[in-house]
Design an enzyme around this catalytic site. Structure first.
Site, short mmCIF file in Angstrom:
data_model
loop_
_atom_site.label_atom_id
_atom_site.label_comp_id
_atom_site.label_asym_id
_atom_site.label_seq_id
_atom_site.Cartn_x
_atom_site.Cartn_y
_atom_site.Cartn_z
N ASP A 40 -8.11 4.03 0.48
CA ASP A 40 -7.24 4.49 1.56
C ASP A 40 -8.08 5.06 2.71
O ASP A 40 -8.77 6.06 2.52
CB ASP A 40 -6.31 5.56 1.00
CG ASP A 40 -5.23 5.98 1.98
OD1 ASP A 40 -5.34 5.64 3.17
OD2 ASP A 40 -4.28 6.64 1.54
N CYS A 87 -1.81 0.98 7.38
CA CYS A 87 -3.26 0.73 7.41
C CYS A 87 -3.65 -0.51 6.60
O CYS A 87 -3.86 -1.59 7.15
CB CYS A 87 -4.05 1.94 6.91
SG CYS A 87 -3.79 3.45 7.86
N ARG A 88 -3.74 -0.35 5.29
CA ARG A 88 -4.36 -1.41 4.48
C ARG A 88 -3.52 -2.67 4.36
O ARG A 88 -4.01 -3.78 4.65
CB ARG A 88 -4.67 -0.87 3.07
CG ARG A 88 -5.74 0.16 3.06
CD ARG A 88 -5.78 0.90 1.74
NE ARG A 88 -4.58 1.71 1.56
CZ ARG A 88 -4.28 2.39 0.46
NH1 ARG A 88 -5.09 2.32 -0.58
NH2 ARG A 88 -3.19 3.12 0.40
N SER A 89 -2.28 -2.56 3.89
CA SER A 89 -1.50 -3.79 3.71
C SER A 89 -1.18 -4.47 5.04
O SER A 89 -1.15 -5.71 5.08
CB SER A 89 -0.27 -3.59 2.83
OG SER A 89 0.67 -2.72 3.41
N ASN A 149 2.03 1.53 4.54
CA ASN A 149 2.25 0.29 5.30
C ASN A 149 1.92 0.44 6.78
O ASN A 149 2.55 -0.16 7.66
CB ASN A 149 3.67 -0.26 5.12
CG ASN A 149 3.86 -1.70 5.58
OD1 ASN A 149 4.86 -2.05 6.18
ND2 ASN A 149 2.88 -2.56 5.34
N CYS A 159 0.86 -1.18 0.00
CA CYS A 159 0.00 0.00 0.00
C CYS A 159 0.90 1.24 0.00
O CYS A 159 2.06 1.17 -0.42
CB CYS A 159 -1.01 -0.02 1.14
SG CYS A 159 -0.31 0.05 2.80
P1 4NP Z 1 -1.97 2.93 3.97
O1 4NP Z 1 -2.56 4.33 4.44
O2 4NP Z 1 -1.34 3.18 2.60
O3 4NP Z 1 -3.18 2.06 3.89
O4 4NP Z 1 -0.98 2.51 5.02
C1 4NP Z 1 -1.82 5.51 4.50
C2 4NP Z 1 -0.99 5.73 5.58
C3 4NP Z 1 -0.26 6.90 5.66
C4 4NP Z 1 -0.37 7.84 4.66
C5 4NP Z 1 -1.20 7.61 3.58
C6 4NP Z 1 -1.92 6.43 3.49
N1 4NP Z 1 0.36 9.04 4.74
O5 4NP Z 1 0.19 9.90 3.86
O6 4NP Z 1 1.14 9.23 5.69
#
Ligand code: 4NP
Length: 165
Positions: free
Chosen positions: A133, A28-30, A26, A23
């Site tokens: 996201d 939240c989703r993955s 790293n 993702c």
């Molecule tokens: P993820 O979510 O890709 O599902 O882990 C996000 C976590 C952090 C950020 C964006 C998306 N960020 O911009 O910091």
């Protein structure tokens, strides 16, 4: 048998299979997909034959635990979110299957190939969709991600049990 439309790539080494989940951050989703997929693999007796990793294309959170909302959503559903530490994607060295959470992640790792696709290509309900996201949204986004991840992980484990190891 769980219905699916996407075929798994063959393992590079017979008897073992490596799945890399990707993702953006790293956190939240993955990581949610990682924890759920490992749990499903253990339930199916495949934990010693299928290795799961996860990473993010961005480096902002490297070394950090999961987002607290992602962790709380997993914990409330009975999963252990505590072991995760964020890693950055470093290229696909030897994964048999690389699964991106959304189309931007997929583009950032070089696009589709025979081993690189979307995680939700294996979603039996809405194949080919993205995992949205949830980072900038509310708690309901994390519940939605968990539901997508749970049914997709189940379908993926069924496919892995049938043909990939
Ligand atoms: P993820 O979510 O890709 O599902 O882990 C996000 C976590 C952090 C950020 C964006 C998306 N960020 O911009 O910091």
């Amino acid at each position: 048998m769980t219905p699916r439309t996407t075929e798994l790539p063959q393992p590079r080494r017979p008897g073992s299979y490596r799945v890399a989940l990707v993702c953006l951050g790293n956190i939240c989703r993955s990581p949610m997909a990682h924890v759920v997929l490992e749990e499903r693999l253990a339930d199916a007796g495949l934990a010693d034959r299928v290795e799961v990793t996860s990473s993010g294309t961005g480096d902002w959170h490297v070394g950090n635990p999961m987002d607290r909302r992602a962790a709380a959503t997993l914990a409330a559903a009975g999963y252990d979110p505590t072991r995760h530490r964020a890693r950055q994607w470093g290229g696909n060295d030897d994964a048999d299957l690389v699964l991106a959470m959304d189309l931007a992640n997929l583009a950032d790792i070089g696009g589709r190939s025979d081993r690189v696709m979307l995680f939700r290509d294996f979603d039996p309900l809405e194949p080919g969709s993205e995992v949205p996201d949830p980072y900038y949204g509310g708690d309901s986004g994390f519940e939605e991600v968990l539901a997508m991840v749970e049914r997709t992980a189940s379908a993926l484990v069924a496919a892995l049990g049938e043909s990939a190891t």
